[in-house]
Design a protein around this motif. Structure first.
Motif, PDB file in Angstrom:
ATOM      1  N   LEU A 132       5.625   4.317  -9.006  1.00  0.00           N
ATOM      2  CA  LEU A 132       6.283   3.097  -9.144  1.00  0.00           C
ATOM      3  C   LEU A 132       7.887   3.214  -8.563  1.00  0.00           C
ATOM      4  CD1 LEU A 132       5.000   2.181 -12.750  1.00  0.00           C
ATOM      5  CD2 LEU A 132       4.469   1.081 -10.646  1.00  0.00           C
ATOM      6  N   LEU A 133       8.438   4.316  -8.832  1.00  0.00           N
ATOM      7  CA  LEU A 133       9.708   4.483  -8.664  1.00  0.00           C
ATOM      8  C   LEU A 133       9.989   4.625  -7.166  1.00  0.00           C
ATOM      9  CD1 LEU A 133      12.849   5.154  -9.304  1.00  0.00           C
ATOM     10  CD2 LEU A 133      11.909   7.627  -9.064  1.00  0.00           C
ATOM     11  N   VAL A 134       9.051   5.136  -6.114  1.00  0.00           N
ATOM     12  CA  VAL A 134       9.027   5.173  -4.837  1.00  0.00           C
ATOM     13  C   VAL A 134       8.742   3.622  -4.518  1.00  0.00           C
ATOM     14  CG1 VAL A 134       7.385   5.826  -2.760  1.00  0.00           C
ATOM     15  CG2 VAL A 134       8.104   7.408  -4.726  1.00  0.00           C
ATOM     16  N   LEU A 135       7.716   2.865  -4.960  1.00  0.00           N
ATOM     17  CA  LEU A 135       7.809   1.498  -4.682  1.00  0.00           C
ATOM     18  C   LEU A 135       8.744   0.541  -4.845  1.00  0.00           C
ATOM     19  CD1 LEU A 135       4.140   0.964  -5.848  1.00  0.00           C
ATOM     20  CD2 LEU A 135       4.715   1.222  -3.554  1.00  0.00           C
ATOM     21  N   TRP A 136       9.831   0.870  -5.840  1.00  0.00           N
ATOM     22  CA  TRP A 136      10.911   0.149  -6.126  1.00  0.00           C
ATOM     23  C   TRP A 136      11.870   0.380  -5.116  1.00  0.00           C
ATOM     24  CZ3 TRP A 136      15.559   2.736  -7.720  1.00  0.00           C
ATOM     25  CH2 TRP A 136      16.538   1.741  -7.747  1.00  0.00           C
ATOM     26  N   LEU A 160      -0.928 -13.868   4.359  1.00  0.00           N
ATOM     27  CA  LEU A 160      -0.813 -13.340   5.531  1.00  0.00           C
ATOM     28  C   LEU A 160      -1.227 -11.687   5.434  1.00  0.00           C
ATOM     29  CD1 LEU A 160       2.628 -14.786   6.940  1.00  0.00           C
ATOM     30  CD2 LEU A 160       0.179 -15.365   7.609  1.00  0.00           C
ATOM     31  N   LEU A 161      -0.933 -11.266   4.464  1.00  0.00           N
ATOM     32  CA  LEU A 161      -1.275  -9.660   4.266  1.00  0.00           C
ATOM     33  C   LEU A 161      -2.612  -9.462   4.021  1.00  0.00           C
ATOM     34  CD1 LEU A 161       1.778  -8.553   1.984  1.00  0.00           C
ATOM     35  CD2 LEU A 161       1.476  -8.060   4.349  1.00  0.00           C
ATOM     36  N   GLY A 162      -3.184 -10.448   2.980  1.00  0.00           N
ATOM     37  CA  GLY A 162      -4.443 -10.255   3.088  1.00  0.00           C
ATOM     38  C   GLY A 162      -5.599 -10.626   4.180  1.00  0.00           C
ATOM     39  N   LEU A 199      -2.164  -5.504  10.366  1.00  0.00           N
ATOM     40  CA  LEU A 199      -0.924  -5.169   9.804  1.00  0.00           C
ATOM     41  C   LEU A 199       0.236  -4.793  10.970  1.00  0.00           C
ATOM     42  CD1 LEU A 199      -1.278  -3.405   6.408  1.00  0.00           C
ATOM     43  CD2 LEU A 199      -0.483  -5.585   6.721  1.00  0.00           C
ATOM     44  N   GLY A 200      -0.346  -4.106  11.928  1.00  0.00           N
ATOM     45  CA  GLY A 200       0.561  -3.690  13.049  1.00  0.00           C
ATOM     46  C   GLY A 200       1.010  -4.927  13.811  1.00  0.00           C
ATOM     47  N   VAL A 245       3.282  -2.737   1.187  1.00  0.00           N
ATOM     48  CA  VAL A 245       2.029  -2.586   1.139  1.00  0.00           C
ATOM     49  C   VAL A 245       1.592  -1.115   1.823  1.00  0.00           C
ATOM     50  CG1 VAL A 245      -0.093  -2.827   2.539  1.00  0.00           C
ATOM     51  CG2 VAL A 245       1.188  -4.890   1.347  1.00  0.00           C
ATOM     52  N   GLY A 246       2.747  -0.720   2.821  1.00  0.00           N
ATOM     53  CA  GLY A 246       2.596   0.757   3.204  1.00  0.00           C
ATOM     54  C   GLY A 246       3.028   1.651   2.057  1.00  0.00           C
TER      55      GLY A 246
END
Length: 328
Positions: free
Chosen positions: A13-17, A93-95, A261-262, A283-284
């Protein structure tokens, strides 16, 4: 074990933030304005009222910290905002883009593990030194070859000269083969390099010599005894290389004209569509932390000493912890 998993989830969670925060401020610091790009490149075509209305619609007329807090709150509620270019929800769009990208990324990772692992085992198992040297010389070549060039070569050979696979588009299983092979080349080369070195070191360990003394065949020593310990560094690299696979989809999907995604990332960066870029970054980062969490959980299965070391560690650094096990 539960305490360890909870700690790793907290780190995830810290990395995502951190990923979302860094991307927000970096994109804000760009010199151009996505709203101006949306309304037109000629300033005379846009009235100040139109520009102010669009800025207000996207909340860009607020102070930077207020924008950050509001957007972060929306992300926590599952709302990634709307695309500045298409006005569609970013989640939509991401979906639509995740599916095609997941297909070639998963196939590329599977091919990389199979080809890289098979090459490393074959190079260390053969008794022919010339053949072993040739096999061990292939991974550095795979790392050095540019991905876009390799993709173009595959197109020329297997789509134009030999029409075995489609050159562009996303039409069934056949259209996945060439992009997956393009992605697998650098990843498999790194896995082969690490695994071959780890296998060479593991085969010199006392337990391998003991297995040979008991009459175990070379293949059994490789696959049953040495490979289990030697796979840990390659497994760690595979988890880290997932980010490289996702980054490689930008070039691969462009070369093979595939949706995903690319291409979404390339289009969003070109138009400075900040909400979409932030969504792709999120997402990545999510995929990266989940894959590395899975790798950490697989460690004790491959080497029980890892779990034993965790249990013997003194909490909060008091005392002298036991030595960290070093896989062969």
């Amino acid at each position: 074990m539960l305490r360890y998993v909870a700690g790793r989830l907290g780190q995830a969670l810290l990395v995502l933030w951190a990923a979302y925060t860094v991307s927000f401020f970096v994109l804000w610091a760009l010199p151009s304005d996505p709203v101006s790009l949306l309304l037109g490149t000629d300033p005379s075509d846009v009235t100040p009222e139109q520009l102010a209305a669009v800025r207000h619609e996207y909340g860009l007329d607020q102070p930077l910290l207020v924008q950050y807090v509001h957007q972060l709150g929306d992300v926590l509620h599952g709302d990634l905002g709307r695309s500045v270019s298409t006005r569609q929800p970013v989640t939509t769009l991401l979906g639509d883009a995740i599916g095609p990208t997941a297909q070639i990324a998963a196939a590329g990772l599977l091919l990389a593990v199979l080809l890289g692992g098979g090459l490393a085992v074959a190079a260390t198992l053969t008794r022919n030194r010339r053949l072993a040297g040739t096999l061990l010389g292939l991974p550095p070549l795979g790392v050095a070859v540019p991905g876009f060039w390799f993709g173009l070569v595959l197109l020329q050979c297997f789509s134009f000269r030999l029409p075995l696979f489609p050159a562009i588009g996303d039409d069934g299983l056949a259209s996945i083969v060439l992009p997956a092979v393009t992605l697998a080349l650098p990843t498999g080369a790194v896995i082969a390099q690490l695994l071959s070195k780890s296998l060479t070191a593991a085969l010199r360990e006392p337990y391998a010599e003991t297995a040979r003394a008991k009459g175990a065949s070379p293949a059994r020593v490789h696959l049953r005894h040495a490979l289990r310990n030697a796979s840990l560094p390659a497994l760690t690299a595979a988890g880290l290389l997932v980010g490289g696979l996702l980054g490689g989809t930008v070039v691969t999907e462009t070369v093979f004209s595939r949706p995903g995604l690319g291409r979404l990332t390339a289009t969003a960066v070109q138009s400075q569509d900040v909400p979409v870029v932030q969504g792709v970054v999120l997402v990545g980062a999510t995929v990266f932390v989940l894959v590395n969490l899975a790798v950490d959980l697989v460690y004790p299965v491959l080497d029980p000493r890892v779990e034993q070391w965790r249990r013997r560690r003194t909490p909060r650094g008091h005392g002298t912890p036991a030595a960290v096990p070093q896989p062969a």
